[in-house]
Design a protein around this motif. Structure first.
Motif, short mmCIF file in Angstrom:
data_model
loop_
_atom_site.label_atom_id
_atom_site.label_comp_id
_atom_site.label_asym_id
_atom_site.label_seq_id
_atom_site.Cartn_x
_atom_site.Cartn_y
_atom_site.Cartn_z
N ASN A 280 0.87 -1.17 0.00
CA ASN A 280 0.00 0.00 0.00
C ASN A 280 0.92 1.23 0.00
N ILE A 281 0.84 2.05 -1.06
CA ILE A 281 1.76 3.18 -1.22
C ILE A 281 0.97 4.48 -1.08
N ILE A 282 1.23 5.20 0.00
CA ILE A 282 0.52 6.44 0.31
C ILE A 282 1.46 7.60 0.02
N ILE A 283 1.01 8.53 -0.83
CA ILE A 283 1.85 9.65 -1.23
C ILE A 283 1.23 10.96 -0.77
N GLY A 284 1.95 11.67 0.08
CA GLY A 284 1.58 13.02 0.48
C GLY A 284 0.20 13.16 1.09
N SER A 285 -0.66 13.96 0.46
CA SER A 285 -1.94 14.34 1.05
C SER A 285 -2.93 13.19 1.13
N ASP A 286 -2.63 12.05 0.54
CA ASP A 286 -3.50 10.88 0.70
C ASP A 286 -3.43 10.33 2.12
N ASN A 287 -2.44 10.80 2.89
CA ASN A 287 -2.27 10.33 4.26
C ASN A 287 -3.33 10.93 5.16
N GLU A 288 -4.02 10.09 5.93
CA GLU A 288 -5.05 10.56 6.84
C GLU A 288 -4.47 11.27 8.06
N GLU A 290 -2.58 14.18 9.34
CA GLU A 290 -2.28 15.50 8.76
C GLU A 290 -0.79 15.85 8.84
N VAL A 291 -0.15 15.53 9.96
CA VAL A 291 1.25 15.93 10.13
C VAL A 291 2.20 15.10 9.28
N ALA A 292 1.68 14.09 8.57
CA ALA A 292 2.53 13.26 7.71
C ALA A 292 2.25 13.49 6.24
N GLN A 293 1.57 14.58 5.91
CA GLN A 293 1.14 14.78 4.53
C GLN A 293 2.23 15.32 3.61
N ASP A 294 3.43 15.54 4.14
CA ASP A 294 4.55 15.85 3.26
C ASP A 294 5.51 14.66 3.20
N CYS A 295 4.99 13.49 3.55
CA CYS A 295 5.79 12.25 3.52
C CYS A 295 5.11 11.23 2.62
N SER A 296 5.83 10.17 2.30
CA SER A 296 5.25 9.00 1.65
C SER A 296 5.46 7.79 2.56
N ILE A 297 4.52 6.89 2.52
CA ILE A 297 4.56 5.70 3.37
C ILE A 297 4.27 4.47 2.52
N ILE A 298 5.15 3.51 2.56
CA ILE A 298 4.94 2.25 1.84
C ILE A 298 4.81 1.13 2.86
N THR A 299 3.69 0.43 2.83
CA THR A 299 3.43 -0.64 3.81
C THR A 299 3.28 -1.97 3.10
N ALA A 300 4.01 -2.96 3.58
CA ALA A 300 3.90 -4.33 3.07
C ALA A 300 3.24 -5.18 4.14
#
Length: 339
Positions: A280-288, A290-300
């Motif tokens: 699951n690849i979350i990029i920027g503002s797709d993050n729920e 708020e304080v992580a919306q300038d980051c990307s998160i990849i979850t396996a």
């Protein structure tokens, strides 16, 4: 305006170059470093078109361009290719899995530490806390208003958990009671670790009319139980200081403070992004969160014999080396599937 093959190749080159350098990319740089088969003037015109389409941003007047969130999403979804891990990386991952194979919690947490070292990103390891597994006894849905309802779950230990669900569809209470009875029949006696993707598909098949609503319902159920039934560990939290985007001390401190709150981590992990295989690849503002919306998160999410054994998430700037992370997490999944 058509997004043709030439534009796609130029966008791909810009994303790759910006990931490597963290510097805005100009047309001359692209023409010298990449075999795009066109002149710098043509590249410049195509970059202007890509900016107009929303895939690039020009951060400063007369500077080069950088990818936008839209550009990163297109790259990850359609343009990204896997990279070949070197022998040392493969050996380290294999060794970590083999050494911890008999204890799943250690396997996920120790391998997460290794992946943090290999990628230089922050990792979150999540495993089920089997000593505190909750068994479902009863499920009830109660309408609050036209756009929300409350999910109430009673466990066999007598604990009552509730979560508010927002929905765009209005369902009257008599219908909610029928759905509640059906869910209770399907879920009673099960713990959250037994609710895998196959079981969720079965539930949605049984309640076809409201399958989209069931997605939200199961997400809420999963989140409610996972908060109290998971073991979470962080690795490489201070790695964020290695990226120029976080050279600002205030920004870096905000990132570290975010990781201290389990609620923030739970919010990040339940966000929906681009789905690629088990990632699951979350990029920027797709993050729920708020304080992580300038980051990307990849979850396996990792399974052995169709049972979820844990998750590993990597957090970094949106200028993340998606291809490298994707290849490492997928390689680990391939090894686990052979066990």
């Amino acid at each position: 305006m058509e997004l043709n093959e030439r534009k796609l190749n130029i966008l791909k080159a810009i994303v790759k170059d910006y990931i490597e350098t963290a510097e805005a990319v100009g047309s001359r740089t692209l023409s010298k470093k990449y075999e795009l088969g066109v002149s710098a003037a043509t590249i410049r015109n195509e970059m202007a078109d890509l900016e107009e389409l929303g895939y690039l941003i020009q951060p400063h007047t007369s500077s080069g361009r950088i990818p936008s969130e839209k550009g990163y999403k297109l790259y990850v979804d359609s343009l990204m290719s896997t990279c070949e891990l070197n022998d040392i990386e493969k050996h380290l991952i294999e060794e970590s899995i083999n050494q911890n194979m008999n204890y799943m919690k250690d396997l996920i947490h120790e391998t997460s530490k290794l992946i943090s070292r290999l990628t230089n990103y922050t990792t979150i390891a999540v495993t089920k806390n089997t000593s505190n597994v909750q068994v479902i006894k009863h499920v009830q849905l109660v309408g609050l208003d036209e756009k929300s309802m409350v999910l109430i779950v009673v466990t066999e230990k007598g604990e009552i958990k509730n979560t508010i669900i927002s929905t765009n569809i209005q369902i009257d209470q008599s219908k909610l009671n029928l759905i509640s009875d059906n869910l209770t029949k399907k879920l009673s006696g099960k713990n959250i670790t037994e609710i895998d993707e196959d079981f969720l598909n079965y539930i949605k098949y049984e309640i076809t009319e409201n399958s989209l609503f069931i997605d939200k319902l199961i997400d809420a159920l999963n989140f409610d139980f996972e908060e109290n039934n998971t073991a979470i560990s962080l690795s490489g939290a201070t790695n964020i200081f290695n990226f120029p985007e976080f050279s600002d001390v205030v920004r870096a401190k905000t990132f570290l403070n975010m990781l201290e709150e389990k609620e923030n981590i739970s919010s990040m992990l339940k966000s929906k992004g681009i789905q690629k295989e088990n990632l699951n690849i979350i990029i920027g503002s797709d993050n729920e969160c708020e304080v992580a919306q300038d980051c990307s998160i990849i979850t396996a999410t990792y399974n052995i014999d169709k049972n979820v054994v844990g998750k590993i998430s990597l957090i970094g700037p949106t200028r993340m080396d998606y291809s490298k992370v994707y290849s490492i997490l997928n390689y680990m999944g391939l090894l686990l599937n052979k066990k």
